[in-house]
Write a protein that holds these residues in place. Sequence first.
Motif: not given
Length: 427
Positions: A105-108, A223-224, A229-231, A245-248
């Motif tokens: 999970m954290f790898g994602s 959700l991250a 990946v979905g975006g 986006i991940g950083v924000a």
Amino acid sequence: MSLALALLLVVFVLLVLLDAPIAVALGLSSMFYLLIADAAPLIVVAQRAVAGINSFTLLAIPLFLLAGLLMVHGGLAPRIIALCSALIGRRTGGLAMVMIIACMMFGSLSGSGVADVVAIGTMMLPAMKDQGYAPGFSASALGCAGSLGTVIPPSIVLIVYGTATNSSIGQLFVAAIIPGILLGLGLMLVAWWISRRNGWQGGEPFSWGELGRAAKGSILAMLAPIIIVGGIRLGIFTPTEAAGIGVAYALFIGIFVYRALSLSTLMRLLRETTEMTGVILLVIASASVFGWILAAEQVPQMAVNGITQATQSGTVALLMMMAVLLILGTFMESIAIILILAPVFLPILGHYGIDPVYFGILLTINLAIGANTPPLGIDLMAACRVGEIPLSASFKYLIPFLGVMVGVLLLLVLFPALITELPGILF
């Protein structure tokens, strides 16, 4: 093979054996070649190095690294572990399986194997030691599970491979989902089997209340990867924009929701991200020069001729390339291997009609195996350092974990649809 090329390879191997940093080995051997061969002025080193890192896509690397650090120190990683523990922590070998799922999970979120190992290991290894798990077992399980961060999207290794081969990073991310899950399930099966033989039990009994609280607390963390990946899949943003986006997202959650990030912590994480990015980009720059020399010496053409003369079977050729990657992965850094061999293997893939996206997933799994195989074994080494044990203490338990990873790799070679089907549907 020319004398200058032979000397290039000899100098490179000697520097690696002398434990020189891989970027230094690549850069010095390349400069030595240019001096001996007198093929081009030394200014080419600077030109090719700059050209190698002059890619917008590579901006995703520091952004994903920063996002991963923010999620660890912003309180998201502990909530992931709490959810995993509530789900399966009570079973035989429960803590080991919790650690493996938490690494997946954290790898994602992080995209880095070493970051995965350090983030999860610092929280899980002390708990496993208190429950009587052998430190060598815990370290070997952590190293192999942490290396899934190089396979599961958003993998930094896949970003580098996509940039080097001009492959779709979005397709690479989607193609890695099923192999990443298969690897995680295989590691969990080995962890359960070893734990059962040694009588290592799980934690607290199952509780619906605890599961509900853990699920509620981990919603924002889960959700991250869906957003990232979905975006990308929906075309809302590119992989590089997804990293931003991940950083924000991590900043917002860490500062305003969990209130776990202070200004001093942010400055420290920015410094750590800068240091890690500098190391990665230095390797990419040096490997770009080295790869340019190999191309000038027509090494890719020689590789194509050698393999095509040895076999007409694409599967056999694929297995031969896998063997080379497994061997190199034991003593070379993953990104350097990609940047050196991707231009060499790409014409071979074209000759046999092998999809570069499919090959990229196999390559990353090879590198994940190599990251836990001595003498280098960077993820295994990091796990042993976190656990404060000698590297040799993990060898007794390492072989079954590596065996199941190799087994999954062969399964994917024999059944390519496990990799290609999902991107074929979604793209």
